[in-house]
Motif scaffolding. Structure first.
Motif, PDB file in Angstrom:
ATOM      1  N   ALA A   1      -6.068   2.682  -7.594  1.00 43.34           N
ATOM      2  CA  ALA A   1      -6.043   3.664  -6.504  1.00 43.34           C
ATOM      3  C   ALA A   1      -7.444   3.956  -5.991  1.00 43.34           C
ATOM      4  O   ALA A   1      -8.443   3.762  -6.691  1.00 43.34           O
TER       5      ALA A   1
ATOM      6  N   LEU B   1      -4.605   6.591  -1.981  1.00 47.86           N
ATOM      7  CA  LEU B   1      -4.047   5.279  -1.665  1.00 47.86           C
ATOM      8  C   LEU B   1      -3.917   4.480  -2.949  1.00 47.86           C
ATOM      9  O   LEU B   1      -4.798   4.562  -3.815  1.00 47.86           O
ATOM     10  N   TRP B   2      -2.850   3.691  -3.063  1.00 44.91           N
ATOM     11  CA  TRP B   2      -2.796   2.815  -4.238  1.00 44.91           C
ATOM     12  C   TRP B   2      -2.013   1.533  -3.975  1.00 44.91           C
ATOM     13  O   TRP B   2      -1.204   1.453  -3.055  1.00 44.91           O
TER      14      TRP B   2
ATOM     15  N   LEU C   1       0.843  -1.193   0.000  1.00 42.57           N
ATOM     16  CA  LEU C   1       0.000   0.000   0.000  1.00 42.57           C
ATOM     17  C   LEU C   1       0.879   1.243   0.000  1.00 42.57           C
ATOM     18  O   LEU C   1       1.729   1.417   0.864  1.00 42.57           O
ATOM     19  N   ARG C   2       0.653   2.102  -0.981  1.00 41.61           N
ATOM     20  CA  ARG C   2       1.329   3.394  -1.035  1.00 41.61           C
ATOM     21  C   ARG C   2       0.298   4.489  -0.773  1.00 41.61           C
ATOM     22  O   ARG C   2      -0.897   4.293  -1.007  1.00 41.61           O
ATOM     23  N   TYR C   3       0.775   5.647  -0.340  1.00 41.50           N
ATOM     24  CA  TYR C   3      -0.162   6.743  -0.113  1.00 41.50           C
ATOM     25  C   TYR C   3       0.514   8.087  -0.298  1.00 41.50           C
ATOM     26  O   TYR C   3       1.739   8.207  -0.178  1.00 41.50           O
ATOM     27  N   GLN C   4      -0.303   9.075  -0.608  1.00 42.21           N
ATOM     28  CA  GLN C   4       0.150  10.457  -0.663  1.00 42.21           C
ATOM     29  C   GLN C   4      -0.949  11.343  -0.117  1.00 42.21           C
ATOM     30  O   GLN C   4      -2.108  11.253  -0.550  1.00 42.21           O
TER      31      GLN C   4
ATOM     32  N   THR D   1      -6.432  11.947   0.941  1.00 47.77           N
ATOM     33  CA  THR D   1      -5.360  10.961   0.810  1.00 47.77           C
ATOM     34  C   THR D   1      -5.600  10.058  -0.390  1.00 47.77           C
ATOM     35  O   THR D   1      -6.686   9.493  -0.537  1.00 47.77           O
TER      36      THR D   1
ATOM     37  N   HIS E   1      -5.417  -0.456   7.457  1.00 51.35           N
ATOM     38  CA  HIS E   1      -4.657  -1.434   6.675  1.00 51.35           C
ATOM     39  C   HIS E   1      -3.724  -2.170   7.636  1.00 51.35           C
ATOM     40  O   HIS E   1      -2.728  -1.607   8.108  1.00 51.35           O
TER      41      HIS E   1
ATOM     42  N   LEU F   1      -6.623   5.557   8.483  1.00 52.63           N
ATOM     43  CA  LEU F   1      -7.124   6.852   8.029  1.00 52.63           C
ATOM     44  C   LEU F   1      -8.344   7.151   8.870  1.00 52.63           C
ATOM     45  O   LEU F   1      -9.375   6.477   8.739  1.00 52.63           O
TER      46      LEU F   1
END
Length: 225
Positions: free
Chosen positions: A30, A22-23, A5-8, A20, A152, A159
């Motif tokens: 995403a 998420l992908w 899981l990536r996020y920005q 946010t 997660h 979140l």
């Protein structure tokens, strides 16, 4: 290979609240959490990371967190020509907030957004997925009656919208807010997830549940014997 899981975090609107993205790093699919506005910022991050947006996730119904939802759906349909982007969350008890978006806009100083209807309402214990990522749902009322959080487990990331902040908690003086419910939700729904859980709040910097259990003036363990 295990999907990661990536996020920005994308600050949006004059409130600078945390939207946010998420992908899943494996599939590049995403989800965007709480698109409060400034849709062009969200779209630019999607392009930057070569992502395919497959759903919108909402923690609660306050305008500063949902105000860009309909515009984002329209923008994605215009650019891709695909079926409508699904809107998932919050809990059904927040629909009354979504139904009064014009009144919220007037109160908060926002331009009145187009209204929308979520495709899915979440309940305690549900899960939601995109790509090869699965998030757990916790119903955490108090700031609003239908507020939810996304967790997660693999990366220990939550979140939490406006339930909990670094050093503070969500307001409870809005209609159907409840201070005791909020504190109870934090202590019974969030703390059991683990002290090492990092969380992204709806406003402000990230923190950990362990840090807040020690130092948050509202919900620190020392306040409860």
């Amino acid at each position: 290979m295990i999907a990661v899981l990536r996020y920005q975090i994308i600050p949006v609107t004059h409130y600078q609240q945390n939207c946010t993205l998420l992908w899943c790093d494996e599939t590049r699919e995403a989800a965007v959490v709480d698109p409060g506005g400034n849709i062009e910022r969200i779209l630019s991050v999607l392009v930057e990371h070569n992502l395919s947006l497959v759903k919108i996730l909402l923690t609660h119904g306050h305008l500063d967190h949902v105000g860009g939802t309909a515009a984002l759906v329209a923008a994605m349909q215009a650019t891709s020509g695909s079926t409508l982007l699904p809107i998932e969350g919050p809990h059904k008890d927040d629909m009354f907030w979504i139904n009064i978006l014009p009144q919220q806009a007037q109160m908060m100083g926002f331009t009145t957004p187009q209204n929308f209807q979520p495709n899915v309402f979440f309940e305690e214990g549900d899960q939601v997925g995109f790509g090869n990522i699965r998030l757990q749902i916790r119903h955490c009322p108090g700031h609003t009656p239908g507020h939810i959080i996304f967790f997660h487990a693999e990366t220990k990331l939550a979140l939490v919208g406006d339930v909990l902040f670094k050093g503070s908690i969500g307001r409870t003086d809005f209609p159907r807010g409840n201070y005791d419910e909020l504190v109870n939700a934090i202590r019974t729904k969030l703390w059991p997830l683990g002290d090492d859980v990092k969380f992204i709040p709806g406003h402000g910097p990230m923190s950990t549940f362990g840090e807040e259990r020690l130092n948050n003036a509202f919900v620190a363990d020392k306040n409860f014997g």
